[in-house]
Structures are given as C-alpha cells and as structure tokens.
Enzyme design. Structure first.
Site, PDB file in Angstrom:
ATOM      1  N   GLU A  47       0.328   0.790   7.165  1.00 52.94           N
ATOM      2  CA  GLU A  47      -1.090   1.145   6.993  1.00 52.94           C
ATOM      3  C   GLU A  47      -1.264   2.322   6.040  1.00 52.94           C
ATOM      4  OE1 GLU A  47      -3.366  -0.701   8.001  1.00 52.94           O
ATOM      5  OE2 GLU A  47      -2.474  -1.868   9.609  1.00 52.94           O
ATOM      6  N   ASN A  51      -2.950   2.049   2.431  1.00 50.18           N
ATOM      7  CA  ASN A  51      -4.133   2.855   2.118  1.00 50.18           C
ATOM      8  C   ASN A  51      -3.967   3.601   0.793  1.00 50.18           C
ATOM      9  OD1 ASN A  51      -5.707   2.213   4.303  1.00 50.18           O
ATOM     10  ND2 ASN A  51      -5.358   4.116   5.430  1.00 50.18           N
ATOM     11  N   ARG A 104     -11.364  -6.189   4.582  1.00 53.24           N
ATOM     12  CA  ARG A 104     -10.471  -5.369   5.405  1.00 53.24           C
ATOM     13  C   ARG A 104     -11.179  -4.958   6.683  1.00 53.24           C
ATOM     14  NH1 ARG A 104      -5.997  -4.087   3.212  1.00 53.24           N
ATOM     15  NH2 ARG A 104      -5.729  -2.299   4.565  1.00 53.24           N
TER      16      ARG A 104
END
Lengths: 145, 131
Positions: A47, A51, A104
């Site tokens: 993650e 990002n 997302r």
C-alpha cells in the site's frame, strides 16, 4: 537479536511493488512473526509503495522510492519515502474511503493503521511524503489490536 | 477453456505473474485468476473484464480466486469497480473460492457486504438461474 537496517531504492514502476513485498516477507520470516503478521506486513508495504507511485509520482516512471526497514529487538520500523507531489491534507487522506481515483478504494492508510502499531505521515506539498510504520515485536509492548 | 496469459514470468526481476483461465458462455464470463492482484496486475485485469462487458455483452462475471496469492487495495479496487460497472447494466459480479488470507483483507475492506461470495463456481453459476 542484532539490530539491522536494509534500504531498497527503486524506480517508480509497478513491477517494483512485488519486489518490495518480497523484501519485507524475507525480513519478516527471520523474525518471530506469524504467517498472518507476514501477510499483513506485505499488504502495508504494498500500500505505501503503491501510494508513492500512484499519488506521489502520478504513475510517472523514473522517479525514486526508498523503502527502509529498521529492525531491533523491540520493533520493526518500515519507512517509505518519495519526493513526489506531497499530500495537501494528511488528515483527509487518512480518512477511510478517501481516494482521488474512482477505481481505488481509499483503503491504503486504513490497512496501514489496522495492521501496524503506529503510523506517521509527514508530507510537504511538491517536496514528497514519508510514511513511517512500526510493528512492535515484543508482545508485552502496547498494541492497537 | 481458453488459457490466456497476460503477464509473462519475468525472471530477471523476479516479478510475480498474474495468469487467468477464461471461459465465456453466453453472457457469463468465468475467470480463474492465478498470482498476485496488485498495482502491476490490476489494470490488465480491469481491461480484460471490461472488454468482455463492453464488446461481448457479458453481464455476469464470475471470478475464481483460489490461486490468488496476494491482494491489496489496488486489486480490491478493480473488483469494486467491476461491481459498479455491472450494476447499472443489470449485471452481477460473483466471487468464488477465496483463500482465507485473501478473505481477511476483503473483509476489512467491507467488500463481502456488497459483492456476492460463493464457495465454488457451480454454486455461483446456479444462483440467479432459478436452480
């Protein structure tokens, strides 16, 4: 256990997300962690690195992401740093379901908060973001779980 | 069943692949996924499913996740996005054979509250046919 530090520096390519996961899985396998903990660590690294690539660098290749793992007897600290666009409002970005992309889910920080014992996000607009996550290894330490 | 590989093994970087087996029957698409569902593979899966919906009129998509080893929010986003795409078309997204460690991640995302999960492909295929 000896203290240890590893840093992986890589370009902002989606292919490198799985390599970052391999690193945390390899390090976590040497620690006294359950398979469930290892799976969760793979998710949080995935993650944070995703990002950096998607939001920090807007999916542009050729930028640099740093993943640093600091291991000591008490804790595993994971730091993911980019020099991208930064986050204008960190509080808003930390909200569940907040995402700048309709495809997302806005769950990246939710997973990081849920699976780690501490999460810090430092960001300067146009200068980059540093995400620092800590997992305590000594089970007597306070835990968010 | 057609076997389609949409990511080849990349030995030089140790990259993880995502493969799928595809079966198209009338308006139902069955995909058996294998590998990691993350930032690298999510977009290709999205395109693969959307092409069948847009060009072949698929209205039921069944995803068998038995051999999926990893999923993160990039992968979950593709699943939610296909659910949202099919809904106004009167279509359905069905997910089967989810490994326990993958289901834990899905549970935290709230996905099982809105998408139908089934133990296997047969039950997913039968549901909605009046069987």
């Amino acid at each position: 256990m000896k203290s240890n530090q590893l840093t992986l520096k890589f370009t902002s390519l989606a292919e490198n997300v799985s390599i970052a996961r391999m690193l945390i899985a390899s390090v976590a396998a040497q620690l006294d962690l359950s398979l469930n903990d290892i799976e969760e660590l793979k998710v949080v690294v995935s993650e944070a690195v995703s990002n950096a690539i998607i939001h920090g660098y807007h999916n542009e290749p050729g930028h640099i992401v740093h993943l640093t793992l600091d291991i000591d007897p008490e804790a595993l600290k994971i730091t993911v740093k980019d020099n991208g666009c930064g986050i204008p409002d960190i509080e808003q970005a930390l909200q569940p379901a907040y995402s700048t992309d309709p495809e997302r889910m806005g769950l990246g920080f939710v997973f990081m908060q849920s699976f780690m014992d501490d999460l810090q996000v430092e960001s300067v607009v146009n200068n980059g973001t540093t995400v620092t996550m800590v997992k305590f290894l000594d089970r007597t330490k306070p835990s968010s779980h | 069943m057609d076997v389609v590989e949409f990511f080849r093994e990349n030995c030089s970087t140790g990259g993880v692949t995502m493969q799928f087996e595809k079966k198209l029957e009338r308006q139902t698409l069955l995909l058996r996924l294998k590998g990691d569902l993350d930032l690298r593979t999510a977009d290709s899966l999205r395109v693969a499913i959307d092409t069948e919906i847009d060009k072949r009129g698929v209205r039921t998509v069944i995803l068998n996740l038995q051999d999926v080893q990893f999923i993160d929010s990039s992968g979950l986003g593709v699943l939610l996005g296909r659910y949202k795409k099919l809904l106004p078309l009167g279509g359905k997204l069905k997910i089967t054979n989810v490994p326990t460690h993958i289901f834990k991640i899905m549970e935290l995302s709230g996905l099982p509250k809105i998408i139908n999960f089934y133990p296997d492909e047969t039950l997913a295929s039968e549901e909605g046919r009046g069987a």
